[in-house]
Write a protein that holds these residues in place. Structure first.
Motif, PDB file in Angstrom:
ATOM      1  N   PHE A   1      -4.870   6.490  -2.161  1.00  0.00           N
ATOM      2  CA  PHE A   1      -4.011   5.369  -1.808  1.00  0.00           C
ATOM      3  C   PHE A   1      -3.927   4.435  -3.010  1.00  0.00           C
ATOM      4  O   PHE A   1      -4.866   4.315  -3.796  1.00  0.00           O
ATOM      5  CB  PHE A   1      -4.563   4.604  -0.603  1.00  0.00           C
ATOM      6  CG  PHE A   1      -4.598   5.418   0.665  1.00  0.00           C
ATOM      7  CD1 PHE A   1      -3.522   5.410   1.539  1.00  0.00           C
ATOM      8  CD2 PHE A   1      -5.701   6.205   0.971  1.00  0.00           C
ATOM      9  CE1 PHE A   1      -3.557   6.161   2.706  1.00  0.00           C
ATOM     10  CE2 PHE A   1      -5.743   6.949   2.130  1.00  0.00           C
ATOM     11  CZ  PHE A   1      -4.666   6.925   3.002  1.00  0.00           C
ATOM     12  N   THR A   2      -2.786   3.762  -3.142  1.00  0.00           N
ATOM     13  CA  THR A   2      -2.567   2.841  -4.257  1.00  0.00           C
ATOM     14  C   THR A   2      -2.161   1.484  -3.714  1.00  0.00           C
ATOM     15  O   THR A   2      -1.294   1.381  -2.838  1.00  0.00           O
ATOM     16  CB  THR A   2      -1.469   3.367  -5.200  1.00  0.00           C
ATOM     17  OG1 THR A   2      -1.853   4.652  -5.699  1.00  0.00           O
ATOM     18  CG2 THR A   2      -1.258   2.412  -6.365  1.00  0.00           C
ATOM     19  N   CYS A   3      -2.803   0.451  -4.249  1.00  0.00           N
ATOM     20  CA  CYS A   3      -2.405  -0.931  -3.952  1.00  0.00           C
ATOM     21  C   CYS A   3      -1.538  -1.413  -5.109  1.00  0.00           C
ATOM     22  O   CYS A   3      -1.940  -1.377  -6.271  1.00  0.00           O
ATOM     23  CB  CYS A   3      -3.629  -1.825  -3.785  1.00  0.00           C
ATOM     24  SG  CYS A   3      -3.207  -3.537  -3.396  1.00  0.00           S
ATOM     25  N   HIS A   4      -0.349  -1.873  -4.785  1.00  0.00           N
ATOM     26  CA  HIS A   4       0.681  -2.221  -5.766  1.00  0.00           C
ATOM     27  C   HIS A   4       0.974  -3.716  -5.637  1.00  0.00           C
ATOM     28  O   HIS A   4       1.344  -4.186  -4.564  1.00  0.00           O
ATOM     29  CB  HIS A   4       1.938  -1.390  -5.479  1.00  0.00           C
ATOM     30  CG  HIS A   4       2.940  -1.402  -6.583  1.00  0.00           C
ATOM     31  ND1 HIS A   4       3.987  -2.292  -6.638  1.00  0.00           N
ATOM     32  CD2 HIS A   4       3.053  -0.618  -7.687  1.00  0.00           C
ATOM     33  CE1 HIS A   4       4.708  -2.052  -7.714  1.00  0.00           C
ATOM     34  NE2 HIS A   4       4.172  -1.040  -8.366  1.00  0.00           N
TER      35      HIS A   4
ATOM     36  N   TYR B   1      -4.743  -2.096   5.112  1.00  0.00           N
ATOM     37  CA  TYR B   1      -4.036  -0.971   5.715  1.00  0.00           C
ATOM     38  C   TYR B   1      -5.008  -0.251   6.636  1.00  0.00           C
ATOM     39  O   TYR B   1      -6.081   0.186   6.214  1.00  0.00           O
ATOM     40  CB  TYR B   1      -3.494  -0.008   4.657  1.00  0.00           C
ATOM     41  CG  TYR B   1      -2.982   1.280   5.256  1.00  0.00           C
ATOM     42  CD1 TYR B   1      -1.872   1.284   6.087  1.00  0.00           C
ATOM     43  CD2 TYR B   1      -3.633   2.499   5.019  1.00  0.00           C
ATOM     44  CE1 TYR B   1      -1.402   2.450   6.667  1.00  0.00           C
ATOM     45  CE2 TYR B   1      -3.168   3.677   5.585  1.00  0.00           C
ATOM     46  CZ  TYR B   1      -2.053   3.639   6.412  1.00  0.00           C
ATOM     47  OH  TYR B   1      -1.596   4.784   7.005  1.00  0.00           O
ATOM     48  N   ILE B   2      -4.643  -0.148   7.917  1.00  0.00           N
ATOM     49  CA  ILE B   2      -5.465   0.548   8.898  1.00  0.00           C
ATOM     50  C   ILE B   2      -5.036   2.009   8.927  1.00  0.00           C
ATOM     51  O   ILE B   2      -3.868   2.315   9.174  1.00  0.00           O
ATOM     52  CB  ILE B   2      -5.310  -0.078  10.291  1.00  0.00           C
ATOM     53  CG1 ILE B   2      -5.544  -1.592  10.213  1.00  0.00           C
ATOM     54  CG2 ILE B   2      -6.262   0.566  11.283  1.00  0.00           C
ATOM     55  CD1 ILE B   2      -6.904  -1.984   9.729  1.00  0.00           C
TER      56      ILE B   2
ATOM     57  N   TRP C   1       0.857  -1.188   0.000  1.00  0.00           N
ATOM     58  CA  TRP C   1       0.000   0.000   0.000  1.00  0.00           C
ATOM     59  C   TRP C   1       0.893   1.238   0.000  1.00  0.00           C
ATOM     60  O   TRP C   1       1.868   1.299   0.751  1.00  0.00           O
ATOM     61  CB  TRP C   1      -0.900   0.017   1.225  1.00  0.00           C
ATOM     62  CG  TRP C   1      -2.004  -0.985   1.177  1.00  0.00           C
ATOM     63  CD1 TRP C   1      -1.994  -2.247   1.710  1.00  0.00           C
ATOM     64  CD2 TRP C   1      -3.275  -0.830   0.550  1.00  0.00           C
ATOM     65  NE1 TRP C   1      -3.167  -2.887   1.458  1.00  0.00           N
ATOM     66  CE2 TRP C   1      -3.996  -2.031   0.750  1.00  0.00           C
ATOM     67  CE3 TRP C   1      -3.876   0.205  -0.151  1.00  0.00           C
ATOM     68  CZ2 TRP C   1      -5.279  -2.228   0.271  1.00  0.00           C
ATOM     69  CZ3 TRP C   1      -5.172   0.016  -0.631  1.00  0.00           C
ATOM     70  CH2 TRP C   1      -5.862  -1.181  -0.420  1.00  0.00           C
ATOM     71  N   LEU C   2       0.562   2.206  -0.863  1.00  0.00           N
ATOM     72  CA  LEU C   2       1.379   3.407  -0.989  1.00  0.00           C
ATOM     73  C   LEU C   2       0.507   4.650  -0.857  1.00  0.00           C
ATOM     74  O   LEU C   2      -0.645   4.671  -1.294  1.00  0.00           O
ATOM     75  CB  LEU C   2       2.119   3.447  -2.328  1.00  0.00           C
ATOM     76  CG  LEU C   2       3.156   2.352  -2.600  1.00  0.00           C
ATOM     77  CD1 LEU C   2       2.526   1.178  -3.306  1.00  0.00           C
ATOM     78  CD2 LEU C   2       4.315   2.898  -3.417  1.00  0.00           C
ATOM     79  N   ARG C   3       1.102   5.671  -0.268  1.00  0.00           N
ATOM     80  CA  ARG C   3       0.499   6.997  -0.203  1.00  0.00           C
ATOM     81  C   ARG C   3       1.591   7.994  -0.559  1.00  0.00           C
ATOM     82  O   ARG C   3       2.628   8.063   0.116  1.00  0.00           O
ATOM     83  CB  ARG C   3      -0.050   7.282   1.188  1.00  0.00           C
ATOM     84  CG  ARG C   3      -0.595   8.694   1.340  1.00  0.00           C
ATOM     85  CD  ARG C   3      -1.163   8.926   2.718  1.00  0.00           C
ATOM     86  NE  ARG C   3      -1.655  10.299   2.881  1.00  0.00           N
ATOM     87  CZ  ARG C   3      -2.227  10.764   3.981  1.00  0.00           C
ATOM     88  NH1 ARG C   3      -2.388   9.941   5.021  1.00  0.00           N
ATOM     89  NH2 ARG C   3      -2.645  12.007   4.048  1.00  0.00           N
ATOM     90  N   ASP C   4       1.380   8.709  -1.650  1.00  0.00           N
ATOM     91  CA  ASP C   4       2.404   9.643  -2.146  1.00  0.00           C
ATOM     92  C   ASP C   4       3.732   8.921  -2.340  1.00  0.00           C
ATOM     93  O   ASP C   4       4.803   9.389  -1.941  1.00  0.00           O
ATOM     94  CB  ASP C   4       2.573  10.828  -1.186  1.00  0.00           C
ATOM     95  CG  ASP C   4       1.304  11.652  -1.066  1.00  0.00           C
ATOM     96  OD1 ASP C   4       0.554  11.709  -2.055  1.00  0.00           O
ATOM     97  OD2 ASP C   4       1.067  12.215   0.015  1.00  0.00           O
ATOM     98  N   ARG C   5       3.658   7.709  -2.919  1.00  0.00           N
ATOM     99  CA  ARG C   5       4.821   6.880  -3.252  1.00  0.00           C
ATOM    100  C   ARG C   5       5.555   6.331  -2.031  1.00  0.00           C
ATOM    101  O   ARG C   5       6.579   5.674  -2.165  1.00  0.00           O
ATOM    102  CB  ARG C   5       5.813   7.650  -4.130  1.00  0.00           C
ATOM    103  CG  ARG C   5       5.230   8.091  -5.467  1.00  0.00           C
ATOM    104  CD  ARG C   5       6.299   8.762  -6.323  1.00  0.00           C
ATOM    105  NE  ARG C   5       5.747   9.181  -7.597  1.00  0.00           N
ATOM    106  CZ  ARG C   5       6.450   9.786  -8.549  1.00  0.00           C
ATOM    107  NH1 ARG C   5       7.740  10.045  -8.355  1.00  0.00           N
ATOM    108  NH2 ARG C   5       5.871  10.133  -9.678  1.00  0.00           N
ATOM    109  N   ALA C   6       5.039   6.588  -0.841  1.00  0.00           N
ATOM    110  CA  ALA C   6       5.646   6.048   0.380  1.00  0.00           C
ATOM    111  C   ALA C   6       4.934   4.751   0.743  1.00  0.00           C
ATOM    112  O   ALA C   6       3.706   4.687   0.760  1.00  0.00           O
ATOM    113  CB  ALA C   6       5.542   7.053   1.522  1.00  0.00           C
ATOM    114  N   ILE C   7       5.712   3.717   1.050  1.00  0.00           N
ATOM    115  CA  ILE C   7       5.142   2.417   1.406  1.00  0.00           C
ATOM    116  C   ILE C   7       4.584   2.480   2.817  1.00  0.00           C
ATOM    117  O   ILE C   7       5.254   2.949   3.747  1.00  0.00           O
ATOM    118  CB  ILE C   7       6.207   1.312   1.283  1.00  0.00           C
ATOM    119  CG1 ILE C   7       6.703   1.211  -0.162  1.00  0.00           C
ATOM    120  CG2 ILE C   7       5.647  -0.033   1.740  1.00  0.00           C
ATOM    121  CD1 ILE C   7       7.799   0.194  -0.367  1.00  0.00           C
TER     122      ILE C   7
END
Length: 500
Positions: free
Chosen positions: A305-308, A292-293, A264-270
Motif C-alpha cells: 500500500f502507498t500513502c500519497h 485505511y481499514i 491511500w493507493l493499492r495498485d494505483r487505485a485510490i
C-alpha cells in the motif's frame, strides 16, 4: 503626441476684452507634464482694441533664461519651441514645448508688449510622473531567509521614499538602492525586505509604502505572505484490532497551510480512507491522521500500500509505502461465542427428556444448536489514541444462510433513521463524519458460520447510539450501544432486542 492645453483661457480673454486694456492670462499653477510629452503652455492676451502686429512683442522666459520671442519675427533659443503666428494675431501667445524634460521645469513668465502697454503673468511647470508599484516574492518558507521585493517604476523626478509596514508598524531590514534613469527618461528602483518568516506572518497585513512628489498621497501596496512549512513529516504504522481487523495509519505533521490531500493507493487505485480533522500545533503548523481499514483479507498474501501526500510546500507529491502481510490478521482467530446459558427450566426439561429418551435429547440438541442464532455484544475499539476514529464490532453466529445480513443504523436524539442496506450505515451525518463498513463470513464447522461486521466512524457525537441488526430468514435480532460524551475508555452501554 497629445498636447496639454490650459483650460478656461477663452473665458478670461472675453472678460478682459470688456475692460479695453492689455490683459494677459495664463493657466492656474502648477502645470504638470510627464517627461517626453509635448506641452502647450497657454498664454492669452487682449489689447482692448485693434491688434497691430508692428507694435507687438511676446517673450517667454524660464527664470532668467529666454525660451522664445516674437519681435516682428520669431526666435527660439530653446530647441523645438514655437509660437503660432496665426495665434498671435488673435491674442494667443501659447508656447509649444516638444518632449519636455527635467531641464524644462521651472517658473515661466509670459510677457506681452503692445506699445505702449506691457503686461506679464507667471506659471509654474512641473515635469513629473507618478510611480507604479508592485510586490513579488510573497511565497516564503517558514524559518528560511526569504527576500520580498517592491518594484517602483516609471517615476520622475528620481527621488522616492520606500518603507515596509507590518500591521501598520514600520519594518527594518530593507534595502532601497538609488533610482536608475531608464531609456524612456523615467526612473525605477527595487526595494528588498529581508525576512526569516514564521507561520504567524501568514496572518499579518503587510504593505509597501511609497512616497513621491508626483503623488497627491502615498501609495500603499498591500500584500499577504503565503508562508509554507518545511517538508511535511509522515509516520506510517500498521495496526491489528482486537477484532482481528487490519488498519493502515499515517500521521502527517508539521505542515502549513492546512490544505492538504492524503490518499491511500493499492495498485494505483485510490482506496476509501478516513481522515481526522487537522489539529493546530503550538507553533502554528497542522497535524492530520488518515486511516485505511482493510477489508477481510485473503490468507498467505503480501500486499503493498502507498500513502500519497500532496501539499503546496512539496515541489512533488510525497509517497511512502508499507507492505501488509495478510496472514497477520487471519491468524488472530477468536473462540466462537457460546451464546447465553440455557435457562433452569430448559435444563430440567432436558434432564427429564434424557431419562425418557436419549435419542430425543440428541435430536433436540442438534436442532437447537443448528437453528439457534447468537449475537455478541457490540465491542468498541479506538483506532487512534486521540479517539477521533472509533470502530464498532458486531457478530452473529449459528446456522447462517447466504442471505442473512448485518446492518448498521445511527440513532440521533429525537430522530430515528431508516434501515440501511447490508454492510452500509444509514445516517444523515455531516460530511466530516466519515464512516466505513467491512463485513465478512467464516465457516466454523458442523454447518455453523460467523458473520462479522465492523463499523469505523470518525468522531462520534456525544451520546450517539448505534444499532447493529441481524436480519435472517427466521427473524431479526438487534444490538445497540451508546457512546457517552466522555474520554475514550469510559463506560459503554450495550443492549439487545431479538425477534425470532
Amino acid at each position: 503626441m497629445p498636447l496639454a492645453v490650459a483650460p478656461g483661457l477663452l473665458l478670461l480673454l472675453l472678460a478682459s476684452g470688456a475692460r479695453g486694456a492689455l490683459v494677459v492670462s495664463v493657466p492656474t499653477s502648477p502645470v504638470r507634464a510627464q517627461p517626453g510629452s509635448d506641452l502647450l503652455l497657454g498664454c492669452h492676451f487682449s489689447v482692448g482694441g485693434t491688434m497691430d502686429m508692428e507694435l507687438l512683442v511676446v517673450q517667454w522666459k524660464v527664470g532668467d533664461r529666454l525660451v522664445a520671442e516674437f519681435d516682428s519675427t520669431p526666435s527660439y533659443p530653446r530647441a523645438g519651441a514655437s509660437l503660432s503666428l496665426e495665434g498671435l494675431r488673435v491674442g494667443n501667445a501659447s508656447l509649444l514645448l516638444p518632449r519636455v524634460g527635467g531641464a524644462d521645469a521651472g517658473l515661466y513668465t509670459c510677457m506681452v508688449i503692445h506699445s505702449p502697454s506691457r503686461e506679464s503673468r507667471q506659471v509654474e511647470l512641473r515635469v513629473e510622473a507618478p510611480p507604479r508599484v508592485s510586490v513579488s516574492g510573497t511565497v516564503v518558507r517558514a524559518g528560511k531567509h526569504s527576500p520580498v521585493t517592491c518594484s517602483v517604476s516609471g517615476f520622475y523626478p528620481g527621488s522616492v521614499n520606500v518603507t515596509w509596514l507590518r500591521d501598520k508598524q514600520v519594518l527594518g531590514g530593507s534595502e532601497t538602492p538609488p533610482a536608475q534613469l531608464g531609456p524612456d527618461g523615467l526612473y525605477s528602483t527595487t526595494s528588498t525586505l529581508q525576512l526569516v518568516p514564521s507561520i504567524s506572518d501568514d496572518d499579518a497585513n503587510h504593505s509597501c509604502h511609497v512616497q513621491h512628489v508626483a503623488l497627491g498621497e502615498p501609495i500603499q501596496e498591500p500584500f499577504r505572505l503565503s508562508v509554507l512549512s518545511a517538508r511535511p513529516s509522515l509516520t506510517l504504522q500498521t495496526v491489528v484490532t482486537p477484532a482481528g481487523l487490519g488498519a493502515l495509519q499515517v500521521r502527517v505533521s508539521r505542515y502549513y497551510p492546512p490544505n492538504i490531500t492524503v490518499e491511500w493507493l493499492r495498485d494505483r487505485a485510490i482506496l476509501h480512507s478516513m481522515e481526522s480533522l487537522p489539529t493546530r500545533e503550538p507553533d502554528g503548523s497542522f497535524t492530520l491522521r488518515s486511516s485505511y481499514i482493510l477489508d477481510r483479507p485473503e490468507p498467505d498474501t503480501r500486499v503493498a500500500f502507498t500513502c500519497h501526500v500532496q501539499h503546496p510546500a512539496l515541489p512533488t507529491p510525497l509517497a511512502q509505502s508499507v507492505t501488509w502481510k495478510e496472514t497477520d490478521v487471519i491468524s488472530q482467530d477468536r473462540t466462537p461465542n457460546k451464546g447465553p446459558e440455557p435457562s433452569p427450566t430448559r435444563v430440567w426439561m432436558w434432564l427429564w427428556l434424557a431419562m425418557v429418551s436419549p435419542l430425543v435429547v440428541v435430536l433436540l440438541c442438534i436442532g437447537y444448536w443448528s437453528f439457534r442464532i447468537s449475537m455478541s455484544s457490540i465491542r468498541v475499539w479506538e483506532c487512534w489514541p486521540e479517539g477521533s476514529v472509533t470502530a464498532l464490532l458486531c457478530e452473529a453466529e449459528g446456522r447462517l444462510r447466504d442471505t442473512d445480513s448485518l446492518t448498521w443504523r445511527s440513532l440521533r436524539p429525537g430522530k430515528e433513521l431508516g434501515a440501511g442496506q447490508p454492510g452500509e450505515l444509514n445516517t444523515l451525518m455531516p460530511k466530516l463524519e466519515q464512516h466505513h463498513v467491512v463485513t465478512w463470513r467464516r465457516n466454523l464447522g458442523l454447518g455453523r458460520r460467523r458473520l462479522t461486521s465492523v463499523l469505523t466512524i470518525q468522531t462520534p457525537r456525544e451520546d450517539d447510539t448505534f444499532i447493529c441488526t441481524f436480519q435472517g430468514a427466521r427473524g431479526m435480532k438487534q444490538r445497540h450501544i451508546t457512546i457517552p460524551g466522555m474520554p475514550a475508555g469510559g463506560p459503554l452501554l450495550d443492549g439487545d432486542m431479538a425477534i425470532f
